[in-house]
Design an enzyme around this catalytic site. Sequence first.
Site, PDB file in Angstrom:
ATOM      1  N   SER A   1       0.825  -1.214   0.000  1.00  0.00           N
ATOM      2  CA  SER A   1       0.000   0.000   0.000  1.00  0.00           C
ATOM      3  C   SER A   1       0.856   1.260   0.000  1.00  0.00           C
ATOM      4  O   SER A   1       2.040   1.245   0.327  1.00  0.00           O
ATOM      5  CB  SER A   1      -0.915   0.009   1.222  1.00  0.00           C
ATOM      6  OG  SER A   1      -1.681  -1.166   1.265  1.00  0.00           O
TER       7      SER A   1
HETATM    8  N1  SAH Z   1      -1.323  -4.090   3.689  1.00  0.00           N
HETATM    9  C1  SAH Z   1      -0.722  -4.813   2.610  1.00  0.00           C
HETATM   10  C2  SAH Z   1      -1.634  -4.720   1.410  1.00  0.00           C
HETATM   11  C3  SAH Z   1      -1.493  -5.857   0.483  1.00  0.00           C
HETATM   12  S1  SAH Z   1      -2.608  -5.832  -0.886  1.00  0.00           S
HETATM   13  C4  SAH Z   1       0.642  -4.225   2.300  1.00  0.00           C
HETATM   14  O1  SAH Z   1       0.839  -3.037   2.503  1.00  0.00           O
HETATM   15  O2  SAH Z   1       1.513  -4.938   1.819  1.00  0.00           O
HETATM   16  C5  SAH Z   1      -3.959  -6.766  -0.249  1.00  0.00           C
HETATM   17  C6  SAH Z   1      -3.667  -8.187   0.131  1.00  0.00           C
HETATM   18  O3  SAH Z   1      -4.925  -8.788   0.463  1.00  0.00           O
HETATM   19  C7  SAH Z   1      -3.052  -9.035  -0.960  1.00  0.00           C
HETATM   20  O4  SAH Z   1      -1.873  -9.617  -0.479  1.00  0.00           O
HETATM   21  C8  SAH Z   1      -4.125 -10.097  -1.240  1.00  0.00           C
HETATM   22  O5  SAH Z   1      -3.602 -11.346  -1.579  1.00  0.00           O
HETATM   23  C9  SAH Z   1      -4.864 -10.139   0.076  1.00  0.00           C
HETATM   24  N2  SAH Z   1      -6.211 -10.663   0.027  1.00  0.00           N
HETATM   25  C10 SAH Z   1      -7.167 -10.483  -0.922  1.00  0.00           C
HETATM   26  N3  SAH Z   1      -8.293 -11.134  -0.605  1.00  0.00           N
HETATM   27  C11 SAH Z   1      -8.043 -11.768   0.592  1.00  0.00           C
HETATM   28  C12 SAH Z   1      -8.809 -12.609   1.437  1.00  0.00           C
HETATM   29  N4  SAH Z   1     -10.065 -12.940   1.164  1.00  0.00           N
HETATM   30  N5  SAH Z   1      -8.230 -13.053   2.574  1.00  0.00           N
HETATM   31  C13 SAH Z   1      -6.945 -12.737   2.884  1.00  0.00           C
HETATM   32  N6  SAH Z   1      -6.183 -11.946   2.116  1.00  0.00           N
HETATM   33  C14 SAH Z   1      -6.720 -11.473   0.983  1.00  0.00           C
END
Ligand code: SAH
Length: 191
Positions: free
Chosen positions: A42
């Site tokens: 993010s």
């Molecule tokens: N806060 C993280 C954001 C990652 S992007 C950072 O800064 O790195 C969002 C993440 O949510 C991705 O890794 C994706 O795989 C995950 N995601 C999407 N749907 C999900 C679900 N149902 N359960 C768990 N993770 C999920």
Amino acid sequence: MDMRTRITRYYKELDRSYFMDRYKEQAHEDTPLPIGHGQTISQPSLVLEMTILLDVNEESNVLEIGTGSGYQTALLAKASQMVYTVERIEELHVKAIERLNRAGYTNIKFKLDDGSLGWQEYAPYDRIMVTAAASRIPNSLIEQLAPNGKMLIPVGSDFMQDLLVITKDNEGNVAKQFITNVRFVPLVGDY
Ligand code: SAH
């Protein structure tokens, strides 16, 4: 020290490039960046603002959905008592565990699963942070929110979402507040 100052201090201690394998030279830019599997780390200013909005303190038990790189997880872990984080992509989950363990965090529990259904085992949670875009608010997450709890969640289409603060009072009444428009990768799951 007030909550905003405390969280901002923890945020400044974090090196974002530590949470990335590629694009490290762009880590200082205030934009989301790819972390593989079509996912992104993010935007740093949003990670900070969302953590402040979530209003975490040393006593908070926090559920995070979407571990991703572990960057937001790290900030939550510095600012709260315990963080429970769920990721659905195995490689991201494994890498985040390795990074956060190597950095010495001892107050994070990780789960490889569909987090749209929450994490029943340790519920209820004082705070819930969802870092992927939901098409609607998952019922399980509302149920797993403690009285006087607060949840941050982007809700909308795959291209644009409303960042919402969901609060639950001590009688269980739920209210929503719109904060701003955001763009996150989709929350993929069974909710
Ligand atoms: N806060 C993280 C954001 C990652 S992007 C950072 O800064 O790195 C969002 C993440 O949510 C991705 O890794 C994706 O795989 C995950 N995601 C999407 N749907 C999900 C679900 N149902 N359960 C768990 N993770 C999920």
